[in-house]
Scaffold this motif. Structure first.
Motif, mmCIF file in Angstrom:
data_model
loop_
_atom_site.group_PDB
_atom_site.id
_atom_site.type_symbol
_atom_site.label_atom_id
_atom_site.label_comp_id
_atom_site.label_asym_id
_atom_site.label_seq_id
_atom_site.Cartn_x
_atom_site.Cartn_y
_atom_site.Cartn_z
ATOM 1 N N ILE A 46 3.259 73.092 18.707
ATOM 2 C CA ILE A 46 3.490 73.473 20.107
ATOM 3 C C ILE A 46 4.961 73.830 20.321
ATOM 4 O O ILE A 46 5.284 74.848 20.956
ATOM 5 N N ASN A 47 5.861 73.004 19.792
ATOM 6 C CA ASN A 47 7.295 73.259 19.941
ATOM 7 C C ASN A 47 7.733 74.524 19.212
ATOM 8 O O ASN A 47 8.569 75.285 19.724
ATOM 9 N N LEU A 48 7.188 74.743 18.018
ATOM 10 C CA LEU A 48 7.535 75.953 17.262
ATOM 11 C C LEU A 48 7.138 77.205 18.036
ATOM 12 O O LEU A 48 7.899 78.185 18.087
ATOM 13 N N ILE A 49 5.962 77.185 18.625
ATOM 14 C CA ILE A 49 5.482 78.348 19.383
ATOM 15 C C ILE A 49 6.346 78.570 20.619
ATOM 16 O O ILE A 49 6.675 79.712 20.975
ATOM 17 N N CYS A 50 6.759 77.485 21.266
ATOM 18 C CA CYS A 50 7.597 77.607 22.465
ATOM 19 C C CYS A 50 9.003 78.093 22.136
ATOM 20 O O CYS A 50 9.579 78.894 22.890
ATOM 21 N N LEU A 51 9.570 77.637 21.030
ATOM 22 C CA LEU A 51 10.976 77.883 20.714
ATOM 23 C C LEU A 51 11.244 79.197 19.982
ATOM 24 O O LEU A 51 12.390 79.629 19.905
ATOM 25 N N ASN A 52 10.201 79.819 19.424
ATOM 26 C CA ASN A 52 10.396 81.038 18.630
ATOM 27 C C ASN A 52 9.735 82.230 19.310
ATOM 28 O O ASN A 52 8.500 82.274 19.444
ATOM 29 N N SER A 53 10.549 83.185 19.712
ATOM 30 C CA SER A 53 10.057 84.322 20.495
ATOM 31 C C SER A 53 9.082 85.198 19.717
ATOM 32 O O SER A 53 8.211 85.828 20.314
ATOM 33 N N HIS A 54 9.231 85.249 18.359
ATOM 34 C CA HIS A 54 8.317 86.107 17.594
ATOM 35 C C HIS A 54 6.894 85.513 17.537
ATOM 36 O O HIS A 54 5.963 86.178 17.066
ATOM 37 N N LEU A 55 6.736 84.277 18.036
ATOM 38 C CA LEU A 55 5.399 83.668 18.123
ATOM 39 C C LEU A 55 4.804 83.782 19.530
ATOM 40 O O LEU A 55 3.748 83.225 19.794
ATOM 41 N N HIS A 56 5.488 84.501 20.411
ATOM 42 C CA HIS A 56 4.992 84.681 21.775
ATOM 43 C C HIS A 56 4.027 85.871 21.816
ATOM 44 O O HIS A 56 4.292 86.901 22.434
ATOM 45 N N THR A 57 2.923 85.707 21.117
ATOM 46 C CA THR A 57 1.874 86.731 21.037
ATOM 47 C C THR A 57 0.541 86.101 21.440
ATOM 48 O O THR A 57 0.430 84.867 21.486
ATOM 49 N N PRO A 58 -0.478 86.915 21.734
ATOM 50 C CA PRO A 58 -1.772 86.344 22.126
ATOM 51 C C PRO A 58 -2.342 85.348 21.118
ATOM 52 O O PRO A 58 -2.853 84.289 21.504
ATOM 53 N N MET A 59 -2.241 85.664 19.831
ATOM 54 C CA MET A 59 -2.786 84.782 18.801
ATOM 55 C C MET A 59 -2.176 83.383 18.891
ATOM 56 O O MET A 59 -2.888 82.371 18.826
ATOM 57 N N TYR A 60 -0.866 83.329 19.060
ATOM 58 C CA TYR A 60 -0.185 82.033 19.104
ATOM 59 C C TYR A 60 -0.282 81.374 20.478
ATOM 60 O O TYR A 60 -0.136 80.157 20.599
ATOM 61 N N PHE A 61 -0.533 82.159 21.500
ATOM 62 C CA PHE A 61 -0.831 81.598 22.819
ATOM 63 C C PHE A 61 -2.134 80.795 22.756
ATOM 64 O O PHE A 61 -2.219 79.677 23.279
ATOM 65 N N PHE A 62 -3.147 81.354 22.079
ATOM 66 C CA PHE A 62 -4.412 80.633 21.904
ATOM 67 C C PHE A 62 -4.227 79.421 20.992
ATOM 68 O O PHE A 62 -4.807 78.361 21.228
ATOM 69 N N LEU A 63 -3.419 79.582 19.949
ATOM 70 C CA LEU A 63 -3.150 78.475 19.030
ATOM 71 C C LEU A 63 -2.408 77.345 19.746
ATOM 72 O O LEU A 63 -2.649 76.165 19.473
ATOM 73 N N PHE A 64 -1.511 77.700 20.650
ATOM 74 C CA PHE A 64 -0.812 76.715 21.476
ATOM 75 C C PHE A 64 -1.827 75.874 22.257
ATOM 76 O O PHE A 64 -1.725 74.637 22.307
ATOM 77 N N ASN A 65 -2.797 76.522 22.868
ATOM 78 C CA ASN A 65 -3.822 75.816 23.645
ATOM 79 C C ASN A 65 -4.724 74.974 22.753
ATOM 80 O O ASN A 65 -5.130 73.866 23.139
#
Length: 310
Positions: A46-65
């Protein structure tokens, strides 16, 4: 929601995972390690997805959830489960039991729909790459997630409402480590026909809708992949789906083993064993599956560690 009904039972006793004394110390240790790894793994993702802008994509948005749901699983079930190993009687109130049941139903249904949204995301990314940014816009992704949680909430409310209307007047010992639907139905001294019908309808709807979308998405992906001329494109397309396929297989596989044919003799004991994988092992494995198999997550981890240490 009122938690009171006409039952003479005001609290339940959770029997736990096993009543064999020789198995309790090793199981306690394994589940404690599982709890720590699950919390750390999902929080890290969760923190990696929040802190890294290159993970701000739909795939990682779903992975965050997905990680958020798995994290909630561990907070809802594992502490009470661990208590059964160190306390003489693991007591849970009627209100606490129905609350645990509500969140169990809510997160299970929500995860089904999140996995469905992830399959659709992979279909659009592979089969319609030029339309991906438009089709999977921020608004669409937010709508898919909102719908997932709303559907999960609605199903959980119905399950919990039907459970509250039952009367419990005899035994209050639940042959499980959590307040699951079928172990509770076995304790009721009133008719459970409506509850069983509701379970069949809601679970059937969730499974049919989600599995249909997932299977159809991957069928179209496979059809598209087979028509790719480059083996490199073929390999890249399948690699992006590998982690999701493993997650779906584990989630639905153990879910079916846990809940199929609940009326058979001894099925509750078997369901208890399988549900450990369903509620404890799968949430622990998901961040490992996506972390170890995913170059973007590995890159984000290296960047984050470098940022911390520099």
């Amino acid at each position: 929601m009122a938690m009171k009904n006409d039952s003479s039972v005001i609290e339940f006793i959770l029997m736990g995972l096993t009543d064999k004394p020789e198995l309790q110390p090793p199981l306690y240790f394994l589940l404690l390690v599982n709890y720590v790894v699950t919390v750390m793994g999902n929080l890290s993702l969760i923190n990696l997805i929040c802190l890294n802008s290159h993970l701000h994509t739909p795939m990682y948005f779903f992975l965050f959830n997905l990680s958020f749901i798995d994290l909630c699983y561990s907070f809802i079930f594992t502490p009470k489960m661990l208590m059964s190993f160190i306390s003489e009687r693991n007591i849970i109130s009627f209100a606490g039991c129905t609350t645990q049941l509500f969140f169990f139903c809510f997160f299970v249904s929500s995860e089904c729909y999140v996995l469905t949204a992830m399959a659709y995301d992979r279909y659009v990314a592979i089969c319609k790459p030029l339309l991906y940014t438009v089709t999977m816009s921020r608004g669409v992704c937010s709508l898919l997630m909102s719908g997932s949680y709303m559907m999960g909430f609605a199903g959980a409310m119905v399950h919990t409402g039907c459970m509250i209307r039952l009367i419990f007047c005899d035994s209050n010992v639940i042959n499980h480590y959590m307040c699951d639907i079928f172990p509770l139905l076995q304790l009721s001294c009133s008719s459970t026909y409506a509850n069983e019908l509701v379970v069949s309808i809601i679970v059937g709807t969730v499974v049919i809708v989600s599995s249909t979308v997932i299977i159809l998405s991957y069928a179209l992906i496979l059809f598209n992949v087979l028509h790719m001329s480059s083996s490199k494109d073929w390999s890249k397309a399948l690699s992006t789906c590998g982690s999701h396929i493993i997650t779906v297989g584990l989630f639905y596989g153990f879910g079916m083993l846990t809940h199929v044919k609940p009326s058979f003799a001894g099925s509750v004991d078997q369901g208890k064993s399988f549900s450990v994988f369903y509620t404890n092992v799968v949430p622990m494995l998901n961040p490992l599956i996506y972390g170890l198999r995913n170059k973007d997550v590995k890159l984000a981890l290296k960047k984050t560690l470098k940022r911390i240490t520099s």
